[in-house]
Design a protein around this motif. Sequence first.
Motif, PDB file in Angstrom:
ATOM      1  N   SER A  19       0.754  -1.184   0.048  1.00 32.01           N
ATOM      2  CA  SER A  19       0.202   0.196   0.385  1.00 32.01           C
ATOM      3  C   SER A  19       0.700   1.406   0.165  1.00 32.01           C
ATOM      4  O   SER A  19       2.058   1.508   0.710  1.00 32.01           O
ATOM      5  CB  SER A  19      -0.664  -0.233   1.065  1.00 32.01           C
ATOM      6  OG  SER A  19      -1.550   1.169   1.893  1.00 32.01           O
ATOM      7  N   ARG A  64       0.052   3.968   1.127  1.00 33.72           N
ATOM      8  CA  ARG A  64      -0.261   4.197   2.676  1.00 33.72           C
ATOM      9  C   ARG A  64       0.394   3.758   3.708  1.00 33.72           C
ATOM     10  O   ARG A  64       0.766   2.015   3.609  1.00 33.72           O
ATOM     11  CB  ARG A  64      -2.115   4.101   3.353  1.00 33.72           C
ATOM     12  CG  ARG A  64      -2.646   4.900   2.888  1.00 33.72           C
ATOM     13  CD  ARG A  64      -4.283   4.538   2.580  1.00 33.72           C
ATOM     14  NE  ARG A  64      -5.505   5.484   2.845  1.00 33.72           N
ATOM     15  CZ  ARG A  64      -6.955   5.018   2.774  1.00 33.72           C
ATOM     16  NH1 ARG A  64      -6.427   3.614   2.358  1.00 33.72           N
ATOM     17  NH2 ARG A  64      -7.499   5.901   1.472  1.00 33.72           N
ATOM     18  N   ASN A 107      -5.107   0.202   6.176  1.00 32.11           N
ATOM     19  CA  ASN A 107      -5.694  -1.194   5.981  1.00 32.11           C
ATOM     20  C   ASN A 107      -4.967  -2.377   6.044  1.00 32.11           C
ATOM     21  O   ASN A 107      -4.691  -3.427   6.868  1.00 32.11           O
ATOM     22  CB  ASN A 107      -6.770  -1.040   5.402  1.00 32.11           C
ATOM     23  CG  ASN A 107      -8.167   0.093   5.483  1.00 32.11           C
ATOM     24  OD1 ASN A 107      -8.535   0.513   6.853  1.00 32.11           O
ATOM     25  ND2 ASN A 107      -8.377   0.623   4.167  1.00 32.11           N
ATOM     26  N   THR A 108      -4.467  -2.246   4.885  1.00 30.32           N
ATOM     27  CA  THR A 108      -3.925  -4.085   4.448  1.00 30.32           C
ATOM     28  C   THR A 108      -1.922  -3.908   5.439  1.00 30.32           C
ATOM     29  O   THR A 108      -1.845  -4.989   5.730  1.00 30.32           O
ATOM     30  CB  THR A 108      -2.962  -3.779   3.025  1.00 30.32           C
ATOM     31  OG1 THR A 108      -2.533  -3.031   2.489  1.00 30.32           O
ATOM     32  CG2 THR A 108      -4.729  -3.880   2.166  1.00 30.32           C
ATOM     33  N   ILE A 143      -7.193  -3.259  -2.876  1.00 25.11           N
ATOM     34  CA  ILE A 143      -7.211  -3.273  -4.817  1.00 25.11           C
ATOM     35  C   ILE A 143      -7.344  -1.555  -5.204  1.00 25.11           C
ATOM     36  O   ILE A 143      -8.096  -0.389  -4.789  1.00 25.11           O
ATOM     37  CB  ILE A 143      -8.721  -3.828  -4.651  1.00 25.11           C
ATOM     38  CG1 ILE A 143      -8.459  -5.495  -3.742  1.00 25.11           C
ATOM     39  CG2 ILE A 143      -9.627  -3.124  -5.809  1.00 25.11           C
ATOM     40  CD1 ILE A 143      -8.305  -5.960  -4.714  1.00 25.11           C
ATOM     41  N   PHE A 190      -8.238  -0.889  -8.748  1.00 27.22           N
ATOM     42  CA  PHE A 190      -9.297  -1.260  -9.759  1.00 27.22           C
ATOM     43  C   PHE A 190      -8.858  -2.597 -10.113  1.00 27.22           C
ATOM     44  O   PHE A 190      -8.354  -2.607 -10.991  1.00 27.22           O
ATOM     45  CB  PHE A 190      -8.157   0.286 -11.088  1.00 27.22           C
ATOM     46  CG  PHE A 190      -8.642   2.128 -11.256  1.00 27.22           C
ATOM     47  CD1 PHE A 190      -9.840   1.887 -11.754  1.00 27.22           C
ATOM     48  CD2 PHE A 190      -7.545   2.060 -10.137  1.00 27.22           C
ATOM     49  CE1 PHE A 190     -10.606   3.037 -11.521  1.00 27.22           C
ATOM     50  CE2 PHE A 190      -8.326   3.596 -10.194  1.00 27.22           C
ATOM     51  CZ  PHE A 190      -9.836   3.974 -11.126  1.00 27.22           C
ATOM     52  N   THR A 192     -15.616  -1.420  -2.351  1.00 32.31           N
ATOM     53  CA  THR A 192     -16.807  -1.817  -2.447  1.00 32.31           C
ATOM     54  C   THR A 192     -16.955  -3.333  -1.376  1.00 32.31           C
ATOM     55  O   THR A 192     -16.101  -3.693  -1.073  1.00 32.31           O
ATOM     56  CB  THR A 192     -16.499  -1.434  -3.836  1.00 32.31           C
ATOM     57  OG1 THR A 192     -16.446  -2.657  -4.333  1.00 32.31           O
ATOM     58  CG2 THR A 192     -16.772   0.115  -4.080  1.00 32.31           C
ATOM     59  N   LEU A 233     -13.328  -1.342   3.239  1.00 29.81           N
ATOM     60  CA  LEU A 233     -12.563  -0.735   4.051  1.00 29.81           C
ATOM     61  C   LEU A 233     -12.253   0.297   2.852  1.00 29.81           C
ATOM     62  O   LEU A 233     -11.464  -0.167   2.543  1.00 29.81           O
ATOM     63  CB  LEU A 233     -11.707  -2.272   4.445  1.00 29.81           C
ATOM     64  CG  LEU A 233     -11.733  -3.167   5.386  1.00 29.81           C
ATOM     65  CD1 LEU A 233     -10.272  -4.018   5.630  1.00 29.81           C
ATOM     66  CD2 LEU A 233     -12.701  -2.597   6.752  1.00 29.81           C
ATOM     67  N   ASP A 234     -12.622   1.265   3.117  1.00 30.51           N
ATOM     68  CA  ASP A 234     -12.191   2.242   3.088  1.00 30.51           C
ATOM     69  C   ASP A 234     -10.893   3.591   2.868  1.00 30.51           C
ATOM     70  O   ASP A 234      -9.619   3.332   2.823  1.00 30.51           O
ATOM     71  CB  ASP A 234     -13.169   2.888   1.990  1.00 30.51           C
ATOM     72  CG  ASP A 234     -12.672   3.601   0.908  1.00 30.51           C
ATOM     73  OD1 ASP A 234     -11.676   3.826  -0.061  1.00 30.51           O
ATOM     74  OD2 ASP A 234     -13.343   4.992   0.135  1.00 30.51           O
TER      75      ASP A 234
HETATM   76  C1  LIG Z   1      -6.243   4.497  -6.841  1.00 26.85           C
HETATM   77  C2  LIG Z   1      -7.427   4.021  -6.056  1.00 26.85           C
HETATM   78  C3  LIG Z   1      -7.890   2.549  -6.900  1.00 26.85           C
HETATM   79  C4  LIG Z   1      -9.089   1.628  -6.352  1.00 26.85           C
HETATM   80  N1  LIG Z   1      -9.733   0.810  -6.824  1.00 26.85           N
HETATM   81  C5  LIG Z   1     -10.682   0.531  -6.411  1.00 26.85           C
HETATM   82  C6  LIG Z   1     -11.502  -0.268  -6.491  1.00 26.85           C
HETATM   83  O1  LIG Z   1     -11.918  -0.901  -8.620  1.00 26.85           O
HETATM   84  N2  LIG Z   1     -12.628  -1.262  -5.690  1.00 26.85           N
HETATM   85  C7  LIG Z   1     -12.580  -0.893  -4.826  1.00 26.85           C
HETATM   86  O2  LIG Z   1     -13.707  -1.349  -4.164  1.00 26.85           O
HETATM   87  N3  LIG Z   1     -11.978   0.147  -3.921  1.00 26.85           N
HETATM   88  C8  LIG Z   1     -10.999   0.628  -4.998  1.00 26.85           C
HETATM   89  N4  LIG Z   1     -10.263   1.524  -4.125  1.00 26.85           N
HETATM   90  C9  LIG Z   1      -9.834   1.596  -2.806  1.00 26.85           C
HETATM   91  C10 LIG Z   1      -8.847   1.167  -1.572  1.00 26.85           C
HETATM   92  O3  LIG Z   1      -8.875  -0.513  -2.467  1.00 26.85           O
HETATM   93  C11 LIG Z   1      -9.559   1.032  -0.447  1.00 26.85           C
HETATM   94  O4  LIG Z   1      -9.704   2.658   0.033  1.00 26.85           O
HETATM   95  C12 LIG Z   1      -8.898   0.037   0.404  1.00 26.85           C
HETATM   96  O5  LIG Z   1      -8.797  -0.362   2.084  1.00 26.85           O
HETATM   97  C13 LIG Z   1      -6.854   1.027   1.065  1.00 26.85           C
HETATM   98  O6  LIG Z   1      -6.222   0.292   1.065  1.00 26.85           O
HETATM   99  P1  LIG Z   1      -5.084   0.389   1.798  1.00 26.85           P
HETATM  100  O7  LIG Z   1      -5.500   1.774   3.021  1.00 26.85           O
HETATM  101  O8  LIG Z   1      -4.219  -0.783   2.676  1.00 26.85           O
HETATM  102  O9  LIG Z   1      -3.898   1.301   1.397  1.00 26.85           O
HETATM  103  C14 LIG Z   1      -9.675   2.144  -4.601  1.00 26.85           C
HETATM  104  C15 LIG Z   1      -8.201   3.250  -4.075  1.00 26.85           C
HETATM  105  C16 LIG Z   1      -7.568   4.220  -4.806  1.00 26.85           C
HETATM  106  C17 LIG Z   1      -6.409   4.610  -4.611  1.00 26.85           C
END
Ligand SMILES: Cc1cc2nc3c(=O)[nH]c(=O)nc-3n(C[C@H](O)[C@H](O)[C@H](O)COP(=O)(O)O)c2cc1C
Length: 199
Positions: free
Chosen positions: A10, A12, A16-17, A85, A87, A133, A166-167
């Motif tokens: 990630s 970040r 989350n991951t 994830i 895209f 999502t 988780l977003d």
């Molecule tokens: C560039 C980008 C693309 C993303 N594409 C998707 C996606 O295709 N489907 C989805 O459900 N979330 C998508 N997300 C949301 C992230 O998967 C989600 O925020 C996730 O919890 C991030 O994990 P992290 O905190 O470990 O980085 C996207 C976020 C970003 C910034």
Amino acid sequence: MANLLAIHGSPRRKGNTTLLLKRAVEGAREAGGTVEEIVLRDLKISPCLEIYGCKETGRCAIKDDFQGLYDKLLSCDGLMLASPIFFYTVSAHTKILMDRCQSLWVKRYWLEKTPFGKKEFNRKGLFISAGATKGKKLFDGVLLTVRYFFDALDMELWNSLLYRELDFEGDVLKHPEYLEAAYTAGKQFSRVLDGQSPT
Ligand SMILES: Cc1cc2nc3c(=O)[nH]c(=O)nc-3n(C[C@H](O)[C@H](O)[C@H](O)COP(=O)(O)O)c2cc1C
């Protein structure tokens, strides 16, 4: 004692991951494993340039931070990989690493002439992911990508922890059960790599 590599994909620092993988690392250490953590955003790794400089030796010709990682990827007993994830596949940081591992694919299939479709692997991988999502197909694409990435590393996908909805940074903290599952998976993974029963 199992020798594990934990790769944070990630962008970040406290995503989350990352939080999930950190718990898995704690579990693996608790089980006696040695774990080295790698944060991809701290490394300078070029994308694959498709020059096939790896064709002679299986080693990538681009001289950057991938070189040190290559040795670690080759020598570990197991790999724990975490990526959000993006895209419907892995993050760009993770994908760049995967593409550079084409050198390992070349080593395995062209130089060592491993038959395609071989089902036995010498090593194992654990994959952790999260998306915003809740779609049924959210992890379909990434699982295919990760399975073939691990294959190039002579690893079977031992287990995957995949979490929907988780977003925002730290959202996973609202789900202690996910973090507990990551801890348990890390612990079991280390035990299995060490030739013990998972529990
Ligand atoms: C560039 C980008 C693309 C993303 N594409 C998707 C996606 O295709 N489907 C989805 O459900 N979330 C998508 N997300 C949301 C992230 O998967 C989600 O925020 C996730 O919890 C991030 O994990 P992290 O905190 O470990 O980085 C996207 C976020 C970003 C910034």
